[in-house]
Design an enzyme around this catalytic site. Structure first.
Site, short mmCIF file in Angstrom:
data_model
loop_
_atom_site.label_atom_id
_atom_site.label_comp_id
_atom_site.label_asym_id
_atom_site.label_seq_id
_atom_site.Cartn_x
_atom_site.Cartn_y
_atom_site.Cartn_z
N GLU A 1 -5.11 -8.49 0.80
CA GLU A 1 -5.75 -8.10 2.06
C GLU A 1 -7.23 -7.89 1.80
O GLU A 1 -7.61 -7.25 0.81
CB GLU A 1 -5.20 -6.77 2.60
CG GLU A 1 -3.89 -6.86 3.28
CD GLU A 1 -3.46 -5.53 3.89
OE1 GLU A 1 -4.32 -4.70 4.24
OE2 GLU A 1 -2.24 -5.34 3.98
N GLU B 1 0.81 -1.22 0.00
CA GLU B 1 0.00 0.00 0.00
C GLU B 1 0.85 1.27 0.00
O GLU B 1 0.80 2.08 0.95
CB GLU B 1 -0.96 0.00 1.20
CG GLU B 1 -1.90 -1.19 1.21
CD GLU B 1 -2.97 -1.12 2.29
OE1 GLU B 1 -2.93 -0.21 3.13
OE2 GLU B 1 -3.85 -2.00 2.29
O1 IFM Z 1 -4.17 -2.83 9.17
C1 IFM Z 1 -4.15 -2.33 7.86
C2 IFM Z 1 -2.97 -2.89 7.10
O2 IFM Z 1 -1.77 -2.63 7.76
C3 IFM Z 1 -2.91 -2.27 5.73
N1 IFM Z 1 -4.16 -2.38 5.05
C4 IFM Z 1 -5.36 -2.00 5.75
C5 IFM Z 1 -5.40 -2.69 7.10
C6 IFM Z 1 -6.69 -2.29 7.85
O3 IFM Z 1 -6.74 -0.91 8.03
#
Ligand code: IFM
Length: 477
Positions: free
Chosen positions: A378, A172
């Site tokens: 994710e 990210e």
């Molecule tokens: O916890 C975060 C993660 O570190 C990166 N993506 C989003 C998740 C939830 O906010």
């Protein structure tokens, strides 16, 4: 009466990776052990008012010492892959020079434990924990950080390439650049739109150089990627202004990375939208070529869609628009854009549950980059989970969330997306950045006073899906 035969359950292909994800700062703890130095998140956590109730990742959920128990849990849950990140300040404490063997040894032990349990390790090199020394030397807005990152990537690849076959460079980068240097709600907490754009470019450059460095040290079978939190955008109305807001946010939220990484150039409209801020002279001749490296797969992180309008009127308060709040904007060149609460049920983050956004992203990518395999690196939801009187944790909302998003992936695959794996965020309740331990995303509940792990009912349901490859509906659906 004849019974109608039940429709077959959606089935995922053999070899599909069923995983869960974490990141170093959010789970490891052991912040001052074995030579690890401070990262920007250690510094940020110590800055009053930045993190909920002054929480820090000093102990986190102590994965550094409890990883064997955590790998046992993964095996019990039928996981076939574990996505974790390597802590830069643990393996190269000052961000320069040789690696610390004790730091690398932790990841060697972790990978060995995973492999012995039949779980594929998937490593991310950077999940936001820049060594503080590098931030003090300029951080991501400075070009030298990209060079340092490539050196660090080579050290880690060389040490762990015999055990780990799946790699991502960055997690990210949008958050690193625009929440870290734009809105300031993430470390290092700077609020400078130009610094944010410079950071985005140097993250891109660091990614490209790290891919090149990794190719030089990893076996030819290694599979390299980056994980992007792409924004699934919706206009508030059909007006031309709202459509233009979608275009702007797509440029500074998605194409700022997709453009150079996958197509070899920044989008012209992004350069035009931000021309009043910068002439982008920090992009040097040859940078595009360095960034545009062939990838073996792309990681997509998705939680909720983003609804935008061409004016800020009627927009949601910043903390509820799905982007973590803050007073400064994380969107350079899009000052007039309004962010709105998407319709639908909400998670404890206030984020709307809408799996169609995931389908939209996966099919959009498949359409534009048909040769590029995808993984959902994710996806998950925070809820107010509590341990019941029977000692269990019942979280039907999370099960419904996971089911709906896996169904969306299955539909996207039927519509042509080549999706190879899914990683629930997160394996464990953990340190949710500026929200501290208040938000729980885990499949496994963690009691933050005793660090006891308790698989939630969603974890049991997910285990059934992972074991069978079939998306059976949660009880009650
Ligand atoms: O916890 C975060 C993660 O570190 C990166 N993506 C989003 C998740 C939830 O906010």
């Amino acid at each position: 009466m004849a019974l109608t035969p039940a429709a077959p359950l959606p089935r995922f292909p053999a070899g599909f990776l069923w995983g869960a994800a974490t990141s170093a700062y959010q789970v490891e703890g052991a912040a001052a052990e074995d030579g690890r130095t401070a990262s920007i998140w250690d510094t940020f956590c110590r800055t009053p008012g930045k993190v909920f109730q002054g929480h820090t990742g000093e102990v986190a959920v102590d994965h550094y010492h409890r990883f064997r128990e955590d790998v046992r849990l993964m095996a019990e849950l039928g996981l076939t892959a574990y996505r974790f990140s390597v802590s830069w300040p643990r393996v190269q404490p000052t961000g320069r020079g040789p690696a610390v063997q004790q730091g690398l040894d932790f990841y060697r032990r972790l990978a060995d434990e995973l492999l012995a349990a039949g779980i594929t390790p998937v490593a991310t090199l950077y999940h936001w924990d820049l060594p503080q020394e590098l931030e003090s030397a300029g951080g991501w807005p400075g070009r030298s950080t990209a060079e340092r990152f490539a050196e660090y990537a080579a050290l880690v690849g060389e040490a762990l390439g015999d055990r780990i076959g799946h790699w991502s460079t960055l997690n990210e980068p949008w958050c690193s650049a625009f929440l870290g240097y734009g809105s300031g709600v993430h470390a290092p907490g700077r609020t400078d739109p130009v610094a944010a754009l410079r950071a985005a470019h140097h993250l891109n450059l660091g990614h490209g150089r790290a891919v090149t460095a990794l190719r030089g040290v990893l076996p030819a079978t290694a599979r390299l990627s980056v994980a992007l939190n792409l924004h699934a955008l919706r206009p508030l109305t059909g007006s031309a202004a709202d459509q233009d807001a979608v275009r702007r946010i797509d440029a500074v939220g998605n194409r700022v990375f997709l453009g150079p990484m996958l197509e070899g150039a920044y989008p012209e409209d992004l350069l035009a939208d931000t021309a009043h801020l910068t002439d982008w002279a920090f992009v040097r001749p040859g940078d595009h070529k360095e960034i545009h490296q062939p990838l073996d797969w792309l990681g997509v992180n998705y939680y909720t869609p983003t609804v935008v309008s061409g004016t800020p009127e009627g927009a949601a308060p910043a903390r509820e628009d799905g982007h973590g709040g803050g007073t400064a904007s994380p969107w350079p060149g899009a000052d007039q854009v309004g962010f709105h609460r998407a319709p639908g049920e909400r998670t404890a983050m206030g984020w709307a549950v809408d799996p169609t956004g995931l389908h939209q992203l996966l099919t959009g990518l498949a359409h534009r980059h048909p040769e590029l395999p995808l993984m959902v690196t994710e996806n998950g939801a925070a809820y107010h989970d509590e341990v019941g009187e029977d000692g269990g944790v019942d979280d039907p909302e999370r099960t419904a969330y996971l089911h709906a998003h896996l169904a969306a992936i299955h539909r996207a695959a039927a519509d042509g997306a080549d999706v190879r794996g899914y990683f629930a965020w997160s394996l464990l309740d953990n340190f949710e950045w500026a929200y501290g331990y208040e938000k729980r995303f885990g499949l496994v509940h963690v009691d933050h006073s005793t660090l006891t792990r308790t698989p939630k009912s969603s974890a049991r349901w997910y285990a059934g899906v992972a074991r069978s490859g079939e998306l059976h509906p949660p009880v009650g659906l």
